[in-house]
Design an enzyme around this catalytic site. Structure first.
Site, PDB file in Angstrom:
ATOM      1  N   THR A  76      62.630 -28.426  63.763  1.00  0.00           N
ATOM      2  CA  THR A  76      64.266 -28.286  63.489  1.00  0.00           C
ATOM      3  C   THR A  76      64.820 -29.649  64.155  1.00  0.00           C
ATOM      4  OG1 THR A  76      64.349 -25.948  63.040  1.00  0.00           O
ATOM      5  CG2 THR A  76      66.371 -27.096  63.704  1.00  0.00           C
ATOM      6  N   ASN A 155      56.761 -25.252  53.091  1.00  0.00           N
ATOM      7  CA  ASN A 155      56.426 -23.899  53.762  1.00  0.00           C
ATOM      8  C   ASN A 155      56.618 -22.798  53.028  1.00  0.00           C
ATOM      9  OD1 ASN A 155      59.501 -24.819  53.681  1.00  0.00           O
ATOM     10  ND2 ASN A 155      59.893 -22.861  54.345  1.00  0.00           N
ATOM     11  N   GLN A 183      54.224 -28.273  58.441  1.00  0.00           N
ATOM     12  CA  GLN A 183      53.666 -27.154  57.695  1.00  0.00           C
ATOM     13  C   GLN A 183      52.303 -28.197  57.429  1.00  0.00           C
ATOM     14  OE1 GLN A 183      53.479 -24.169  57.204  1.00  0.00           O
ATOM     15  NE2 GLN A 183      55.707 -23.541  57.674  1.00  0.00           N
ATOM     16  N   SER A 203      55.637 -29.580  64.542  1.00  0.00           N
ATOM     17  CA  SER A 203      55.882 -28.638  65.368  1.00  0.00           C
ATOM     18  C   SER A 203      54.636 -27.946  66.081  1.00  0.00           C
ATOM     19  CB  SER A 203      56.368 -27.425  64.398  1.00  0.00           C
ATOM     20  OG  SER A 203      56.320 -26.244  64.862  1.00  0.00           O
ATOM     21  N   THR A 243      65.064 -32.709  80.621  1.00  0.00           N
ATOM     22  CA  THR A 243      63.964 -32.781  81.362  1.00  0.00           C
ATOM     23  C   THR A 243      62.617 -32.254  80.555  1.00  0.00           C
ATOM     24  OG1 THR A 243      64.768 -32.318  83.474  1.00  0.00           O
ATOM     25  CG2 THR A 243      62.427 -31.441  83.254  1.00  0.00           C
ATOM     26  N   CYS A 328      62.764 -18.160  58.182  1.00  0.00           N
ATOM     27  CA  CYS A 328      63.979 -18.556  58.524  1.00  0.00           C
ATOM     28  C   CYS A 328      65.213 -17.994  57.484  1.00  0.00           C
ATOM     29  CB  CYS A 328      64.228 -20.082  58.817  1.00  0.00           C
ATOM     30  SG  CYS A 328      62.932 -20.949  59.450  1.00  0.00           S
TER      31      CYS A 328
END
EC number: 2.8.1.7
Length: 404
Positions: A76, A155, A183, A203, A243, A328
């Site tokens: 995302t 997806n 995906q 991802s 970080t 989602c």
């Protein structure tokens, strides 16, 4: 066999035990817990070394230069960074963006935000096979187009777009090309040395890595510039401050290493499972497959069972973890916008179930799941007056329903 059975691998995957082991070595005092940005002592150096090793592992899966990999918090954020980053940097060149109606919300909502900022977005409609073709993209290109964003693997329906051909087109027209590949890692071969793709989102948690970590590929040659969206210490060459989470990054690196080594055998395993599952439910009447079966990852089977309400079917399949639509948006009772874009009517869109299979799915689970699906669909149809009417030969599209 343990119940419930997990058949929702496109929503997320469990972390591979080998990945969890590597991650656990980067947390405690006697582990590699340092801040990779600490340049003055060995704790920082060791953490930085682990981060750069993981960067190389991610790059190797997609045949990229490690220097082209930017760490983010997930796909995302990668989608946001790529699309907003290009739009803001190149807005002097033009303000037109092309995407498709079946992208993930992370792309669609980012484009909606840019529309509020004065950009113009063209949303391509797929064919009923769920594919976006180069011809569709070409027809939408304008002189002021600066970016095309088309996903690699969808997806919800698992269809694979021809990003190689779309990339040739965009490169020849001097337009940047972003691909959401959340995906596709570990499922489809990706070679960024050959592909004319400028930005690609990844991802970890769709590929047996941890949640909360992802990456964005940003091409170096020809060089792509993006404006950072997260401001701070200037990490990741100014493109993404914050970080670096060594344990998450190491987990993603290990997950992508495993994906690279085991992709061929895993895809064969999953394809055999999907075929086995489909063969057992294929006897049901009024069953429709959503999306192309030829240009599709083996991990996905998205099926509509006519005259059965998808939500009630999911309730009836309490021993199976499956979804209707993407994770989602599956909390909303709206029919899937992806299936609507394919031209499915509301009834078929509402009766769709996504079965997604993966690394830890077994034949025993597949057989049990298929049996449960056949039983549940048959039982729910027995209760449905619409099914009775259909069986009696009534054309339901011609029925005028009385409003109360």
């Amino acid at each position: 066999m343990k119940l419930p059975i997990y058949l929702d691998y496109s929503a997320t995957t469990p972390v591979d035990p080998r990945v969890a082991q590597k991650m656990s070595e980067c947390l405690l005092m006697d582990g590699n817990f340092g801040n990779p940005a600490s340049r003055s002592h060995v704790f920082g150096w060791k953490a930085e070394e682990a981060v750069e090793n993981a960067r190389r592992q991610v790059a190797e899966l997609v045949n990229a230069d490690p220097r082209e990999i930017v760490w983010t918090s997930g796909a995302t954020e990668s989608d946001n960074l790529a699309i907003k980053g290009v739009a803001h940097f190149y807005s002097g060149k033009g303000k037109h963006i092309i995407t498709s109606k079946i992208e993930h919300k992370a792309v669609l909502d980012t484009c909606r935000q840019l529309e509020r900022e004065g950009f113009e977005v063209t949303y391509l409609e797929p064919g009923e096979d769920g594919l976006i073709t180069p011809a569709m993209v070409e027809a939408a290109l304008r002189d002021d187009t600066i970016l095309v964003s088309v996903m690699h693997v969808n997806n919800e329906i698992g269809t694979i777009n021809d990003i190689a051909a779309i990339g040739e087109l965009t490169r020849s027209r001097g337009v940047l090309f972003h691909v959401d590949a959340a995906q596709s890692t570990g499922k489809v071969e990706i070679d960024l040395d050959k592909l004319k793709v400028d930005l690609m989102s990844f991802s970890a948690h769709k590929t047996y890595g941890p949640k909360g970590i992802g990456a964005l590929y940003v091409r170096r040659k020809p060089r792509v510039r993006i404006e950072g969206q997260m401001h701070g210490g200037g990490h990741e060459r100014g493109m993404r401050s914050g970080t670096l989470a060594t344990h998450q990054i190491v987990g993603m690196g290990e997950a992508f290493r495993i994906a690279r080594e085991e992709m061929a055998q895993e895809s064969a395993h999953v394809l055999a499972l999907r075929d086995r599952f489909f063969a057992q439910i294929d006897g049901l009447e009024e069953l429709y497959i959503n999306g192309s079966m030829t240009s599709r990852v083996p991990h996905n089977l998205n099926v509509s069972f006519n005259y059965v309400e998808g939500e009630s079917l999911i309730m009836a399949l309490k021993d199976l973890a499956v979804s209707s639509g993407s994770a989602c948006t599956s909390a909303s009772l709206e029919p899937s916008y992806v299936l609507r874009a394919l031209g499915r009517n509301d009834e078929l869109a509402h009766s769709s179930i996504r079965f997604t299979f993966g690394r830890f799915t077994t034949e025993e689970e597949i057989d049990y799941a298929a049996q449960k699906v056949v039983e549940a669909v048959s039982k729910l149809r027995e209760l449905s007056p619409l099914w009775d009417m259909y069986k009696e030969g009534v054309d339901l599209s011609q029925v005028e329903w009385q409003a109360h």
